[in-house]
Write a protein that holds these residues in place. Structure first.
Motif, short mmCIF file in Angstrom:
data_model
loop_
_atom_site.label_atom_id
_atom_site.label_comp_id
_atom_site.label_asym_id
_atom_site.label_seq_id
_atom_site.Cartn_x
_atom_site.Cartn_y
_atom_site.Cartn_z
N PHE A 1 0.84 -1.20 0.00
CA PHE A 1 0.00 0.00 0.00
C PHE A 1 0.87 1.25 0.00
N ASN A 2 0.66 2.12 -0.99
CA ASN A 2 1.47 3.33 -1.10
C ASN A 2 0.71 4.62 -0.79
N GLY A 3 -0.52 4.48 -0.28
CA GLY A 3 -1.29 5.66 0.12
C GLY A 3 -1.44 6.65 -1.01
N ASP A 4 -1.45 7.93 -0.65
CA ASP A 4 -1.54 8.97 -1.67
C ASP A 4 -0.22 9.74 -1.75
N ILE A 5 0.86 8.99 -1.58
CA ILE A 5 2.20 9.60 -1.61
C ILE A 5 2.56 9.89 -3.07
N ASP A 6 3.17 11.08 -3.27
CA ASP A 6 3.55 11.41 -4.64
C ASP A 6 5.03 11.73 -4.76
N ASP A 7 5.79 11.36 -3.74
CA ASP A 7 7.22 11.65 -3.76
C ASP A 7 7.97 10.31 -3.88
N GLU A 8 8.64 10.18 -4.99
CA GLU A 8 9.30 8.91 -5.35
C GLU A 8 10.27 8.44 -4.25
N SER A 9 10.85 9.41 -3.49
CA SER A 9 11.85 9.03 -2.49
C SER A 9 11.25 8.21 -1.35
N PHE A 10 9.91 8.17 -1.25
CA PHE A 10 9.29 7.38 -0.20
C PHE A 10 9.05 5.92 -0.62
N SER A 11 9.43 5.58 -1.84
CA SER A 11 9.07 4.26 -2.35
C SER A 11 10.11 3.19 -2.06
N LYS A 12 11.16 3.55 -1.28
CA LYS A 12 12.29 2.63 -1.06
C LYS A 12 11.87 1.28 -0.47
N THR A 13 10.99 1.33 0.55
CA THR A 13 10.60 0.08 1.20
C THR A 13 9.87 -0.82 0.22
N GLY A 14 8.86 -0.25 -0.47
CA GLY A 14 8.09 -1.05 -1.42
C GLY A 14 8.96 -1.60 -2.53
N ARG A 15 9.84 -0.76 -3.05
CA ARG A 15 10.73 -1.22 -4.11
C ARG A 15 11.68 -2.30 -3.62
N GLY A 16 12.17 -2.12 -2.39
CA GLY A 16 13.08 -3.12 -1.81
C GLY A 16 12.40 -4.49 -1.73
N ILE A 17 11.13 -4.47 -1.32
CA ILE A 17 10.40 -5.73 -1.21
C ILE A 17 10.25 -6.36 -2.60
N VAL A 18 9.88 -5.54 -3.58
CA VAL A 18 9.68 -6.07 -4.94
C VAL A 18 11.01 -6.58 -5.52
N ASP A 19 12.10 -5.85 -5.25
CA ASP A 19 13.41 -6.26 -5.78
C ASP A 19 13.90 -7.57 -5.17
N TRP A 20 13.76 -7.70 -3.83
CA TRP A 20 14.43 -8.80 -3.13
C TRP A 20 13.54 -10.01 -2.89
N CYS A 21 12.22 -9.83 -2.93
CA CYS A 21 11.36 -11.01 -2.72
C CYS A 21 10.10 -10.89 -3.57
N PRO A 22 10.29 -10.81 -4.91
CA PRO A 22 9.13 -10.66 -5.80
C PRO A 22 8.09 -11.77 -5.59
N ASP A 23 8.54 -12.95 -5.17
CA ASP A 23 7.60 -14.06 -4.96
C ASP A 23 6.60 -13.77 -3.86
#
Lengths: 348, 348
Positions: free
Chosen positions: A24-46
């Motif tokens: 869930f990324n809420g209504d955030i519009d600043d790319e710099s807040f996406s680190k956690t979500g991206r980290g999850i997708v990068d390291w454990c896409p499954d």
């Protein structure tokens, strides 16, 4: 029911998250807040089934958009808050969709400062549906004092010249490299994003002081003799605010090997401008001295250096020179992965 | 109102106890449980108005017996639980007299494992009378991360080869000796009994890991340049369970001087039989190395040795030999007080 009772009912020894996730990324519009979500997708896409954002949000972490109803269809088990709003509080206009997920029986996973279990709407909905409210910052109950007893299996711990020098990334890259060499290895998470990636772990910096080494013992339990736990570090023995966390984590981890993590251009402790970054020699010596208490055979496996602030044409030379000077493998896990360090660990 | 909210309303930066005390010994009949009460009477008689026991209790700590009504007349401000029953829980048959004290407006002070604020009868009575329910094991809220910033005044910290080697007693004796030399000195308490004696402090082992050094900074705030804080130590850098507490306390204390506390006959870490007590040289070297982070000028002021398990006719020789070997004052505070160490501190 108090927070604590709720936790007692819903958590085991380490915090355990069920996959697949809806991030869930809420209504955030600043790319710099996406680190956690991206980290999850990068390291454990499954572990990831999809993402969700609210009107006004612009983040896209590259997985399918799902509504709560679609998430239920896809078997989603956890609604993971993938961003941290300024101040660490959950905005009230996020509540309805969170309640919708809870009512659908999906666990909510949050690393925010404000606790899910302090929001009555969530607690009520969860008591009806049986979904869990998992505040990752709240450690599980019943963590014992560290026993110091030797356990089977091998462990490598990331330590650093400071906080925020790439310990999590180094541990993840090293786990990947070890697995690539055919070595049984497990990433062990000690912080929020790491726990979301691994699906379990303990936020050791939130554990009461007496129980830090005990928490670290729970995190990397006895294992096969040839199995390696790759443990995400926290803090630094040279950080005047956080060294206690680092020492307790070290003692409980009983590391056979340490990886020294460093940012190549750093000269001052971040946030403590009166404190200098130690030399790599001093960092190694102090970490070895303190780690020997619970594992007298500990050694340095290599140096994992964040070179992103060096000129691109200088990085290779810097790492080569450092490797020669130290007599140890040195690599930047963002560029080279961690193969050289993994090979050094294989030979331990 | 949750525990946390109650604490927020009732506690400031450090836990603060109001004197005079009525020390409550329940119906305990085993003299070995009287250590806390006796410690308070020995070290701060001015803070004690009297004691109370229930039928069946036999402890006598040598101050007047008072009922709650008599305590009110004497101006008692705190009803201090002076003993720890087996298991650390308060027996239900103690409740009525505790409620009586609460209703009389007297604060209740407890170091038991079970929390006063978890007992509804106490919370209700306190909400009516305004008395405080002070669980000493629960640290105050709002402790910051350690800043590492240098502050005025001088500090000496007790460190040990293990837990339970006499750090509290050494700190109290040293405070007394410094005061006797005309030096401004304050005992700073980091554990339950110490807090009852000092009337304030923080149970640092109960603080969340990230905030230990911050708690230590609160404990010994900026002071006159010639003032010494004498800080009760906790744990030991050589204890595999509790070293993190010791390191955080050390970093936040920024000690100008360390006193090495040791029990003369100890060879193994108490409760961790696989771990050896370090040599005094190793203990000094490791403590100095780690303390230099926040105070590069730290030095060892002396050794405070518990010699009670040595033959009486060997103690003097042991201390003399050790003093010559180390080139530092060595004394047993139970026998000699801490004058020699105080003199060495005066010269810093």
């Amino acid at each position: 029911m108090s927070d604590w009772e709720l936790l007692e009912l819903t958590q085991q020894e380490t915090t355990q998250l069920d996959a697949p996730y809806l991030i869930f990324n809420g209504d955030i519009d600043d790319e710099s807040f996406s680190k956690t979500g991206r980290g999850i997708v990068d390291w454990c896409p499954d572990r990831v089934a999809g993402q969700m954002r609210l009107p006004g949000g612009t983040l896209d972490i590259g997985v399918p958009y799902l509504s709560v109803a679609e998430a239920v269809e896809k078997g989603v088990r956890s609604f993971v808050i993938g961003i941290t709003p300024i101040g660490g509080q959950m905005p009230v206009h996020w509540y309805p969709v969170v309640v919708e997920a809870i009512e659908a029986g999906i666990d909510i996973v949050s690393g925010l400062h404000s606790r899910l279990t302090d929001i009555p709407e969530f607690v009520e909905a969860a008591s009806r549906s049986g979904a869990r409210l998992i505040d990752i910052r709240v450690p599980p109950r019943g963590i014992p004092v560290g026993s110091g007893e030797k356990r089977s299996g091998k462990r490598v711990l990331m330590v650093g010249t400071d906080c925020a020098v790439g310990k999590k990334y180094s541990a993840l890259a090293l786990t990947r490299a070890l697995t690539g060499l055919g070595i049984n290895a497990t990433f062990r998470a000690t912080g929020q994003t790491g726990i979301m990636i691994a699906g379990n772990g303990i936020a050791v910096d939130a554990v009461v002081a007496d129980f830090i080494s005990g928490a670290a013992e729970l995190l990397s339990p006895a294992n096969d003799d040839d199995h390696w736990d790759v443990i995400e570090g926290q803090g630094s023995l040279f950080n005047p605010g956080y060294a206690a966390v680092s020492l307790g984590l070290m003692h409980g981890s009983q590391p056979d090997a340490l990886v020294i993590c460093h940012e190549a251009t750093l000269t001052q402790i971040l946030g403590w401008p009166e404190y200098s970054i130690p030399s790599l020699d001093e960092c190694m010596e102090t970490n070895l001295r303190m780690a020997r208490l619970t594992n007298p055979d500990v050694r340095i496996a290599g140096l994992s250096i964040n070179t992103s602030k060096l000129a691109e044409n200088k990085r290779g030379q810097y790492l080569d020179d450092l490797s020669k000077e130290m007599g140890l493998p040195c690599s930047d896990p963002m560029i080279d992965g961690a193969l050289a360090i993994a090979e050094s660990i294989r030979d331990i």
